[in-house]
Scaffold this motif. Sequence first.
Motif, PDB file in Angstrom:
ATOM      1  N   ASP A   1       5.338   3.988   3.224  1.00  0.00           N
ATOM      2  CA  ASP A   1       4.930   5.196   3.763  1.00  0.00           C
ATOM      3  C   ASP A   1       6.111   6.100   3.305  1.00  0.00           C
ATOM      4  OD1 ASP A   1       4.617   7.485   5.128  1.00  0.00           O
ATOM      5  OD2 ASP A   1       4.188   6.333   7.111  1.00  0.00           O
ATOM      6  N   ASP A   2       5.765   7.102   2.268  1.00  0.00           N
ATOM      7  CA  ASP A   2       6.615   8.044   1.968  1.00  0.00           C
ATOM      8  C   ASP A   2       6.701   9.467   2.570  1.00  0.00           C
ATOM      9  OD1 ASP A   2       8.224   9.418   0.173  1.00  0.00           O
ATOM     10  OD2 ASP A   2       6.685  10.056  -1.397  1.00  0.00           O
ATOM     11  N   GLY A   3       7.030   9.342   3.741  1.00  0.00           N
ATOM     12  CA  GLY A   3       7.438  10.307   4.687  1.00  0.00           C
ATOM     13  C   GLY A   3       6.352  10.969   5.369  1.00  0.00           C
ATOM     14  N   SER A   4       5.133   9.853   5.943  1.00  0.00           N
ATOM     15  CA  SER A   4       4.205  10.894   6.686  1.00  0.00           C
ATOM     16  C   SER A   4       4.869  11.429   7.883  1.00  0.00           C
ATOM     17  CB  SER A   4       3.210   9.822   7.028  1.00  0.00           C
ATOM     18  OG  SER A   4       2.407   9.157   6.073  1.00  0.00           O
TER      19      SER A   4
ATOM     20  N   ILE B   1      10.092   3.954  -2.183  1.00  0.00           N
ATOM     21  CA  ILE B   1       9.640   3.448  -0.921  1.00  0.00           C
ATOM     22  C   ILE B   1       8.909   2.054  -1.365  1.00  0.00           C
ATOM     23  CG2 ILE B   1       7.376   4.505  -0.677  1.00  0.00           C
ATOM     24  CD1 ILE B   1       9.474   3.484   2.113  1.00  0.00           C
ATOM     25  N   LEU B   2       8.322   2.263  -2.831  1.00  0.00           N
ATOM     26  CA  LEU B   2       7.537   1.054  -3.315  1.00  0.00           C
ATOM     27  C   LEU B   2       8.774   0.139  -3.629  1.00  0.00           C
ATOM     28  CD1 LEU B   2       5.097   2.400  -5.966  1.00  0.00           C
ATOM     29  CD2 LEU B   2       4.552   1.122  -3.784  1.00  0.00           C
ATOM     30  N   ASN B   3       9.849   0.295  -4.158  1.00  0.00           N
ATOM     31  CA  ASN B   3      10.992  -0.498  -4.339  1.00  0.00           C
ATOM     32  C   ASN B   3      11.318  -1.124  -2.887  1.00  0.00           C
ATOM     33  OD1 ASN B   3      11.057  -0.467  -7.159  1.00  0.00           O
ATOM     34  ND2 ASN B   3      12.696   1.264  -7.121  1.00  0.00           N
ATOM     35  N   LYS B   4      11.424  -0.510  -1.975  1.00  0.00           N
ATOM     36  CA  LYS B   4      11.945  -0.970  -0.576  1.00  0.00           C
ATOM     37  C   LYS B   4      10.873  -1.925  -0.485  1.00  0.00           C
ATOM     38  CE  LYS B   4      14.404   3.108   1.192  1.00  0.00           C
ATOM     39  NZ  LYS B   4      14.290   4.373   2.181  1.00  0.00           N
TER      40      LYS B   4
ATOM     41  N   ILE C   1       1.094  -1.305  -0.066  1.00  0.00           N
ATOM     42  CA  ILE C   1       0.044   0.012  -0.010  1.00  0.00           C
ATOM     43  C   ILE C   1       0.764   1.151   0.036  1.00  0.00           C
ATOM     44  CG2 ILE C   1      -1.665   1.452   1.225  1.00  0.00           C
ATOM     45  CD1 ILE C   1      -2.588  -1.250   2.658  1.00  0.00           C
ATOM     46  N   SER C   2       0.758   2.028  -1.148  1.00  0.00           N
ATOM     47  CA  SER C   2       1.471   3.239  -0.978  1.00  0.00           C
ATOM     48  C   SER C   2       0.519   4.366  -0.121  1.00  0.00           C
ATOM     49  CB  SER C   2       1.717   3.724  -2.394  1.00  0.00           C
ATOM     50  OG  SER C   2       0.399   4.210  -3.026  1.00  0.00           O
ATOM     51  N   PHE C   3       1.221   4.947   0.936  1.00  0.00           N
ATOM     52  CA  PHE C   3       0.682   5.768   1.903  1.00  0.00           C
ATOM     53  C   PHE C   3       1.552   7.048   1.975  1.00  0.00           C
ATOM     54  CE2 PHE C   3       0.214   6.664   6.422  1.00  0.00           C
ATOM     55  CZ  PHE C   3      -1.050   6.854   6.525  1.00  0.00           C
TER      56      PHE C   3
ATOM     57  N   GLN D   1      10.056   6.204   5.197  1.00  0.00           N
ATOM     58  CA  GLN D   1      11.291   6.946   4.479  1.00  0.00           C
ATOM     59  C   GLN D   1      10.961   8.396   5.095  1.00  0.00           C
ATOM     60  OE1 GLN D   1      11.819   6.092   0.768  1.00  0.00           O
ATOM     61  NE2 GLN D   1      10.168   7.422  -0.155  1.00  0.00           N
ATOM     62  N   PRO D   2      12.002   9.303   5.353  1.00  0.00           N
ATOM     63  CA  PRO D   2      11.840  10.543   5.557  1.00  0.00           C
ATOM     64  C   PRO D   2      11.266  11.355   4.462  1.00  0.00           C
ATOM     65  CG  PRO D   2      14.188   9.982   6.185  1.00  0.00           C
ATOM     66  CD  PRO D   2      13.482   8.966   5.387  1.00  0.00           C
ATOM     67  N   ASP D   3      10.444  12.479   4.538  1.00  0.00           N
ATOM     68  CA  ASP D   3       9.840  13.103   3.636  1.00  0.00           C
ATOM     69  C   ASP D   3      10.722  14.253   2.927  1.00  0.00           C
ATOM     70  OD1 ASP D   3       8.232  14.431   2.003  1.00  0.00           O
ATOM     71  OD2 ASP D   3       6.706  15.302   3.611  1.00  0.00           O
ATOM     72  N   PHE D   4      11.224  13.924   1.929  1.00  0.00           N
ATOM     73  CA  PHE D   4      12.099  14.729   1.061  1.00  0.00           C
ATOM     74  C   PHE D   4      11.496  14.943  -0.461  1.00  0.00           C
ATOM     75  CE2 PHE D   4      15.999  12.866   3.351  1.00  0.00           C
ATOM     76  CZ  PHE D   4      15.993  13.779   4.389  1.00  0.00           C
TER      77      PHE D   4
END
Length: 270
Positions: free
Chosen positions: A39-42, A76-79, A9-11, A66-69
């Motif tokens: 989670d792309d840096g919530s 984050i999907l690759n991770k 889930i991309s979030f 991951q941190p929000d940059f």
Amino acid sequence: MVKSATLIISFYNNLGYLQLLLAALEKQTEQNFEVIIADDGSDTKLLPDLENLISKSPLQIIHLWQPDFGFRKNKILNKAILQAKSDYIIIIDGDCVPHPAFIHEHMLAAEKNTILTGRRVNLSQAITKQLTPANIREGYLQKNFTKLVRDGIQGGSFDVEKGFYITSRFLRNFFNNKYRGILGCNFSAHKSDFLEVNGFDERYQAPSIGEDSDIQYRFELLTKKIKSLNNIAVQYHLYHPIQERSQKNLDLFEQVKQAGKAYTEFGIKR
């Protein structure tokens, strides 16, 4: 059919929508799957509430943050793909609610060298506001489908016809007899397929086009089949304002097509 799956889930930040999504996952007819929240840096202030939600859920959930940059969804999907325990991966967005048979249908149709893609109903703001985790668990969207149809006729929800869940084999074939491209919030493939193209291209750093059109193009360079699950893997997209397409992303995609390489150097392995 595969025996298990990893649902990624991309979030980003919208905990309310994630609660609706997780409620729908609790009622899936197929339960042999794990969940990875990519989670792309919530906001870090949100994380305790998110972890509390995860701890109370009956689902098997891993939270990757991951941190929000800026917009780094593909990274984050690759991770998450690397972390997946299952050999089969289903990808959805955090603003979508899957039909109860959603995971079952992806797993049932899984084939080697084949990418599966479903479609979604786009819910209006009015319908979205009516949803709660409790009524999602009770099948509110399926039991009140005529309400969605009326809302669509009145100009609210759209693509409502994509919410008809069809079980007839004849009708399934009929409604999937034309080519449809990958929809980034509703597609699946074997983990080996993702690794063969080195995952998503992390240079796409804006919303809209990127993770779906690009990876579809690179899959097809390897003659992977794109198979439609229209009216089979049904999904409901929760309302939010439409995002503008990024010209930078469009320009990058043109460069990718000119290069004609299936394996991106800007993916999982760098």
